[in-house]
Design an enzyme around this catalytic site. Sequence first.
Site, mmCIF file in Angstrom:
data_model
loop_
_atom_site.group_PDB
_atom_site.id
_atom_site.type_symbol
_atom_site.label_atom_id
_atom_site.label_comp_id
_atom_site.label_asym_id
_atom_site.label_seq_id
_atom_site.Cartn_x
_atom_site.Cartn_y
_atom_site.Cartn_z
ATOM 1 N N ASP A 1 0.859 -1.178 0.000
ATOM 2 C CA ASP A 1 0.000 0.000 0.000
ATOM 3 C C ASP A 1 0.900 1.234 0.000
ATOM 4 O OD1 ASP A 1 -2.094 1.715 0.091
ATOM 5 O OD2 ASP A 1 -2.913 1.009 1.987
ATOM 6 N N ALA A 2 1.264 1.674 -1.196
ATOM 7 C CA ALA A 2 2.182 2.801 -1.353
ATOM 8 C C ALA A 2 1.513 4.010 -1.996
ATOM 9 C CB ALA A 2 3.391 2.378 -2.196
ATOM 10 N N LYS A 3 0.419 3.771 -2.739
ATOM 11 C CA LYS A 3 -0.353 4.840 -3.396
ATOM 12 C C LYS A 3 0.537 5.799 -4.176
ATOM 13 C CE LYS A 3 -4.201 4.696 -0.093
ATOM 14 N NZ LYS A 3 -3.664 3.717 0.888
ATOM 15 N N ARG A 4 1.445 5.239 -4.959
ATOM 16 C CA ARG A 4 2.354 6.059 -5.748
ATOM 17 C C ARG A 4 1.661 6.555 -7.015
ATOM 18 N NH1 ARG A 4 4.864 6.222 -1.244
ATOM 19 N NH2 ARG A 4 6.846 5.125 -1.036
ATOM 20 N N THR B 1 -0.619 -0.450 -4.718
ATOM 21 C CA THR B 1 -1.663 0.554 -4.939
ATOM 22 C C THR B 1 -1.049 1.782 -5.598
ATOM 23 O OG1 THR B 1 -1.348 1.472 -2.708
ATOM 24 C CG2 THR B 1 -3.058 -0.200 -2.981
#
EC number: 4.1.1.23
Length: 290
Positions: free
Chosen positions: A100-103, A130
């Site tokens: 879960d890094a949402k890059r 993510t």
Amino acid sequence: MTETTTLEPFGARLRRAMDERGPLCVGIDPHASLLADWGLSDDIAGLERFTRTVVEALADRVAVLKPQSAFFERFGSRGIAVLEQAVADSREAGALVLMDAKRGDIGSTMAAYAATYLDPASPLFSDAVTVSPYLGYGSLRPALDLARESGTGVFVLALTSNPEGAEVQHAVRAGGASVAATMLEHLKAENADAAPMGSYGAVVGATLGDTLGAAGADLAINGPLLAPGIGAQGATPADLPRVFGAAVRDVVPNVSRGVLRHGPDVAALRASAARFAGEVRDAVDTAASR
């Protein structure tokens, strides 16, 4: 990429893991208040103890573990080392790891983010990551292409459970479709002809309920739907058929605090995860039988 891989596509591996282990994703979220609840110090020793306990308790029995990168990054290089070990140990025990890094960025920067999480040669190589599409869906192309090449997956933020998300995600484009609906259409195209399930997923909050209709969301993307909001945020497994309709079998419910609050007792962590997975399976099976 500096290594080749023989991984089968992420969507196929995820479907099998959900069928065998139950449809559940458990977050690894070592935020300061949770460390305190466990009686641990808010330092690298506490982080390591917390993470090792969660992996020991769950990696051999849940379908997906989802470490939140930010909670490790805040400890610097030593925190990243703990994260690297958690990823390796979780995958070795059979869990799929969703980072879960949402890059989200453009050009060579997005390519570097993709290589960090989706290149088998990377120390942080995960089964999926993510990403945020709000520099334009096309900006995600390096991650989408590397995922296809390496047999990994990508989860795109589409309809998130935070109330602020609607400001962007429900915005209507010139053609009349919402931003969220546009993202889902892109993902549907990426997953075309994939079987048993595509590797390109969307993040869609389990707490959104009837607001999904307001966004014009067609959730039939032939890919997984990561659904945060189960447990502490108020949604329950029984809500999933109402929220996701015919796409409910592709939902990967994410529970974090609802399971983690039972630590550091390993048996209690396992029992909580098993209970959530069983409740989700029962809800999905009941919906399928109607």
